[in-house]
Design a protein around this motif. Structure first.
Motif, PDB file in Angstrom:
ATOM      1  N   HIS A   1      -6.512  10.830  -3.180  1.00  8.67           N
ATOM      2  CA  HIS A   1      -7.456  10.400  -4.215  1.00  8.67           C
ATOM      3  C   HIS A   1      -8.006  11.613  -4.968  1.00  8.67           C
ATOM      4  O   HIS A   1      -8.186  11.564  -6.195  1.00  8.67           O
ATOM      5  CB  HIS A   1      -8.594   9.589  -3.592  1.00  8.67           C
ATOM      6  CG  HIS A   1      -8.190   8.229  -3.124  1.00  8.67           C
ATOM      7  ND1 HIS A   1      -7.425   7.371  -3.895  1.00  8.67           N
ATOM      8  CD2 HIS A   1      -8.450   7.562  -1.965  1.00  8.67           C
ATOM      9  CE1 HIS A   1      -7.224   6.242  -3.239  1.00  8.67           C
ATOM     10  NE2 HIS A   1      -7.836   6.338  -2.066  1.00  8.67           N
TER      11      HIS A   1
ATOM     12  N   ARG B   1       0.829  -1.207   0.000  1.00 11.36           N
ATOM     13  CA  ARG B   1       0.000   0.000   0.000  1.00 11.36           C
ATOM     14  C   ARG B   1       0.864   1.258   0.000  1.00 11.36           C
ATOM     15  O   ARG B   1       0.633   2.184  -0.782  1.00 11.36           O
ATOM     16  CB  ARG B   1      -0.937  -0.007   1.211  1.00 11.36           C
ATOM     17  CG  ARG B   1      -1.882   1.193   1.258  1.00 11.36           C
ATOM     18  CD  ARG B   1      -2.990   0.966   2.276  1.00 11.36           C
ATOM     19  NE  ARG B   1      -2.513   0.984   3.649  1.00 11.36           N
ATOM     20  CZ  ARG B   1      -2.563  -0.054   4.472  1.00 11.36           C
ATOM     21  NH1 ARG B   1      -3.037  -1.215   4.061  1.00 11.36           N
ATOM     22  NH2 ARG B   1      -2.128   0.049   5.718  1.00 11.36           N
TER      23      ARG B   1
ATOM     24  N   TRP C   1       2.749   5.888  -7.587  1.00 13.68           N
ATOM     25  CA  TRP C   1       1.829   6.616  -8.475  1.00 13.68           C
ATOM     26  C   TRP C   1       2.380   8.008  -8.769  1.00 13.68           C
ATOM     27  O   TRP C   1       2.379   8.460  -9.916  1.00 13.68           O
ATOM     28  CB  TRP C   1       0.447   6.713  -7.840  1.00 13.68           C
ATOM     29  CG  TRP C   1      -0.574   7.302  -8.782  1.00 13.68           C
ATOM     30  CD1 TRP C   1      -1.375   6.617  -9.647  1.00 13.68           C
ATOM     31  CD2 TRP C   1      -0.867   8.696  -8.963  1.00 13.68           C
ATOM     32  NE1 TRP C   1      -2.151   7.505 -10.365  1.00 13.68           N
ATOM     33  CE2 TRP C   1      -1.862   8.788  -9.966  1.00 13.68           C
ATOM     34  CE3 TRP C   1      -0.388   9.875  -8.398  1.00 13.68           C
ATOM     35  CZ2 TRP C   1      -2.397  10.007 -10.399  1.00 13.68           C
ATOM     36  CZ3 TRP C   1      -0.895  11.092  -8.823  1.00 13.68           C
ATOM     37  CH2 TRP C   1      -1.883  11.150  -9.814  1.00 13.68           C
TER      38      TRP C   1
ATOM     39  N   MET D   1      -5.315   9.908   2.731  1.00 10.27           N
ATOM     40  CA  MET D   1      -5.646   9.098   1.555  1.00 10.27           C
ATOM     41  C   MET D   1      -6.778   9.728   0.758  1.00 10.27           C
ATOM     42  O   MET D   1      -6.761   9.720  -0.484  1.00 10.27           O
ATOM     43  CB  MET D   1      -6.037   7.682   1.979  1.00 10.27           C
ATOM     44  CG  MET D   1      -4.896   6.845   2.532  1.00 10.27           C
ATOM     45  SD  MET D   1      -3.506   6.657   1.378  1.00 10.27           S
ATOM     46  CE  MET D   1      -2.286   7.722   2.158  1.00 10.27           C
ATOM     47  N   ARG D   2      -7.764  10.317   1.439  1.00 11.89           N
ATOM     48  CA  ARG D   2      -8.865  10.973   0.715  1.00 11.89           C
ATOM     49  C   ARG D   2      -8.344  12.134  -0.119  1.00 11.89           C
ATOM     50  O   ARG D   2      -8.763  12.321  -1.273  1.00 11.89           O
ATOM     51  CB  ARG D   2      -9.937  11.448   1.701  1.00 11.89           C
ATOM     52  CG  ARG D   2     -10.785  10.326   2.279  1.00 11.89           C
ATOM     53  CD  ARG D   2     -12.039  10.851   2.929  1.00 11.89           C
ATOM     54  NE  ARG D   2     -11.756  11.625   4.125  1.00 11.89           N
ATOM     55  CZ  ARG D   2     -11.681  11.113   5.354  1.00 11.89           C
ATOM     56  NH1 ARG D   2     -11.859   9.807   5.528  1.00 11.89           N
ATOM     57  NH2 ARG D   2     -11.429  11.883   6.402  1.00 11.89           N
ATOM     58  N   ARG D   3      -7.424  12.921   0.438  1.00 12.89           N
ATOM     59  CA  ARG D   3      -6.872  14.063  -0.317  1.00 12.89           C
ATOM     60  C   ARG D   3      -6.026  13.583  -1.494  1.00 12.89           C
ATOM     61  O   ARG D   3      -6.024  14.208  -2.557  1.00 12.89           O
ATOM     62  CB  ARG D   3      -6.030  14.948   0.598  1.00 12.89           C
ATOM     63  CG  ARG D   3      -6.784  16.073   1.284  1.00 12.89           C
ATOM     64  CD  ARG D   3      -7.905  15.572   2.151  1.00 12.89           C
ATOM     65  NE  ARG D   3      -8.615  16.617   2.843  1.00 12.89           N
ATOM     66  CZ  ARG D   3      -9.293  16.399   3.973  1.00 12.89           C
ATOM     67  NH1 ARG D   3      -9.300  15.194   4.528  1.00 12.89           N
ATOM     68  NH2 ARG D   3      -9.977  17.389   4.539  1.00 12.89           N
TER      69      ARG D   3
ATOM     70  N   VAL E   1       1.378   4.085  -3.164  1.00 11.01           N
ATOM     71  CA  VAL E   1       1.107   5.518  -3.082  1.00 11.01           C
ATOM     72  C   VAL E   1       2.281   6.317  -3.635  1.00 11.01           C
ATOM     73  O   VAL E   1       2.106   7.207  -4.481  1.00 11.01           O
ATOM     74  CB  VAL E   1       0.820   5.932  -1.623  1.00 11.01           C
ATOM     75  CG1 VAL E   1       0.743   7.456  -1.504  1.00 11.01           C
ATOM     76  CG2 VAL E   1      -0.486   5.307  -1.137  1.00 11.01           C
TER      77      VAL E   1
ATOM     78  N   LYS F   1      -5.456  12.742  -7.438  1.00  9.27           N
ATOM     79  CA  LYS F   1      -5.456  11.900  -8.634  1.00  9.27           C
ATOM     80  C   LYS F   1      -6.581  12.304  -9.588  1.00  9.27           C
ATOM     81  O   LYS F   1      -6.402  12.300 -10.818  1.00  9.27           O
ATOM     82  CB  LYS F   1      -5.593  10.429  -8.242  1.00  9.27           C
ATOM     83  CG  LYS F   1      -4.392   9.857  -7.522  1.00  9.27           C
ATOM     84  CD  LYS F   1      -4.623   8.384  -7.176  1.00  9.27           C
ATOM     85  CE  LYS F   1      -3.433   7.809  -6.429  1.00  9.27           C
ATOM     86  NZ  LYS F   1      -3.627   6.371  -6.099  1.00  9.27           N
ATOM     87  N   LEU F   2      -7.733  12.655  -9.033  1.00 10.84           N
ATOM     88  CA  LEU F   2      -8.849  13.109  -9.861  1.00 10.84           C
ATOM     89  C   LEU F   2      -8.505  14.419 -10.563  1.00 10.84           C
ATOM     90  O   LEU F   2      -8.792  14.598 -11.753  1.00 10.84           O
ATOM     91  CB  LEU F   2     -10.091  13.278  -8.988  1.00 10.84           C
ATOM     92  CG  LEU F   2     -11.372  13.740  -9.713  1.00 10.84           C
ATOM     93  CD1 LEU F   2     -11.778  12.729 -10.780  1.00 10.84           C
ATOM     94  CD2 LEU F   2     -12.505  13.932  -8.700  1.00 10.84           C
TER      95      LEU F   2
END
Length: 439
Positions: A397, A344, A351, A393-395, A348, A400-401
């Motif tokens: 993601h 994991r 990427w 992790m939410r930030r 991260v 990435k968007l």
């Protein structure tokens, strides 16, 4: 006649990952043998540490020793859209990571950790190379080694930890090592004095520069030394002719902002070159054995993740091995949890690393926006907070968007970069003269 040793755990490798797992297992009361094929001090690149390293230093009991060796690092700076630079300070991270890290001379840092393992009670030996190992499960490990004098050594252990770095002992013996098909690069680097540092409290920060064929680091070290290196597409580095010194300086000349800081610089080390170094092993563990750090995988060092990932995996492996020795029936489940965690974190970092040299990523780092605290999430990643924080992790993601949205708006350019990255991943470069080994 060969000398024979029996122990609970045999650790192969004397870098940060190996010394971490060896020391923490010894703190559990285990009898640990640690074998390093070279002798400290030994040169290694990978001098920039992350804030997430600091809790591990506390667990090992070496914080004061690291502080004595290191240069305070409050953040990292990247080129800005305005033509200057943008500093990402660790104090702005979302999570609970410390607000600083250190830059260290790796030969000093690695030697300190190895000697600390020995002081902690580890049977830590240098100039001992493991030549053969048999793995039969917990309690059935046998390794054959040879020291610098040619004397044979047999180690019988309950468990085997491969922390051999880029040598990836088990990766080669078990034929597990695979070149990374998504990303490859090569590097050329040296140490300089007389290089301008950032002003004030930022004098110890790492600086990152971009150029057409890759990226460059400036890492301030003790005694006025600056580590400077260029991580390049393999195809570019294969073009070098003549002296490495001239090629490095010619590469730096492509970055005017970097050159301005080197007006009074003097090269004080040899120029070193390393070839393609991104790889992963098919397996991370098996009955009675586990890999940590570079022994399992290595990726491009753009975010200074190597030493942290090696030490973090060493810390987690120590807990896993200890629990498996106490209850062998749980070994498979424990190893599965360990692997999920390590994969994991590497995923991260990877990427971001694979895309760092893309036009889209350069644009986003040059003009960061903190909408929905996304910038703070990226700073948390730069600090090494890639395992346990759902808000981070939410930030990431969301980032990435944003990356995908910006990329789609410049689709032709985005696809061109993707194609070039995949093409470069197939280019072989084998002209290196030194390893890059954070483990």
């Amino acid at each position: 006649m060969a000398n024979t040793i029996e122990c609970d755990v045999l650790v192969v490798g004397g870098g940060p990952g190996g010394s971490t797992v060896a020391t923490l297992l010894r703190k559990q009361g285990r009898h640990v043998v640690q074998l390093e094929k070279d002798r400290h001090p030994r040169f290694h690149i990978g001098e920039s540490l992350l804030p997430s390293n600091l809790p591990i230093f506390d667990a090992l009991g070496v914080m004061d020793k690291v502080r004595a060796l290191g240069v305070l690092k409050l953040g990292a700076d990247f080129p800005s859209q305005e033509g200057n630079y943008q500093t990402f300070h660790f104090r702005r991270a979302l999570g609970n990571t410390p607000p600083h890290a250190f830059q260290v001379k790796r030969e000093e840092f690695d030697q300190m950790l190895f000697e600390h393992a020995r002081e902690s009670g580890v049977d830590a030996r240098e100039n001992v190379k493991v030549e053969k190992v048999e793995l039969g499960g917990i309690g059935q490990v046998v390794a054959w080694a040879k020291d610098a004098a040619g004397e044979d050594l047999i180690v019988r252990a309950k468990y085997f930890v491969d922390a051999s770095g880029r040598d990836t002992l088990l990766g080669n013996v078990l034929k597990l090592k695979r070149k990374n098909d998504a990303h490859q690069s090569a590097a050329i680097f040296a140490h300089f004095t007389g290089v301008e540092t950032r002003p004030g409290d930022d004098a110890g920060n790492i600086s990152i520069y971009n150029f057409e064929h890759g990226w460059c680091w400036f890492i301030p070290l003790r005694d006025g030394v600056m580590s400077i290196g260029c991580v390049c597409r393999p195809e570019y580095l294969k073009q070098r002719r003549g002296r490495n010194e001239e090629f490095l300086l010619a590469t730096l000349a492509m970055m005017p902002d970097a050159v301005r800081r080197m007006q009074g610089a003097k090269m004080v080390s040899e120029v070193r070159v390393t070839g393609n170094y991104s790889y992963t092993c098919d397996r991370m563990h098996g009955p009675g054995w586990v890999m940590v750090g570079d022994a399992w995988a290595f990726v491009d060092p753009v975010f200074s993740s190597g030493v942290y990932l090696a030490m973090h995996s060493g810390k987690q492996a120590a807990a896993m091995v200890g629990a498996a020795l106490d209850d062998p029936a749980r070994e498979r489940a424990l190893q599965g949890d360990f692997e999920k965690r390590i994969r994991r974190g590497v995923r991260v970092f990877s990427w971001f690393i694979y895309r760092f040299n893309s036009p889209v990523m350069r644009t986003l780092f040059a003009s960061p926006r903190n909408t929905w605290r996304v910038e703070e999430g990226v700073i948390s990643m730069l600090a090494g907070d890639v395992f346990d924080s759902p808000p981070v992790m939410r930030r990431l993601h969301l980032f990435k968007l944003i990356y995908a949205t910006v990329g789609l708006a410049n689709l032709r350019r985005w696809l061109g970069e993707l194609g070039e990255r995949r093409r470069q991943a197939k280019v072989a470069f084998t002209g290196g003269n030194t390893p890059v080994d954070p483990a």
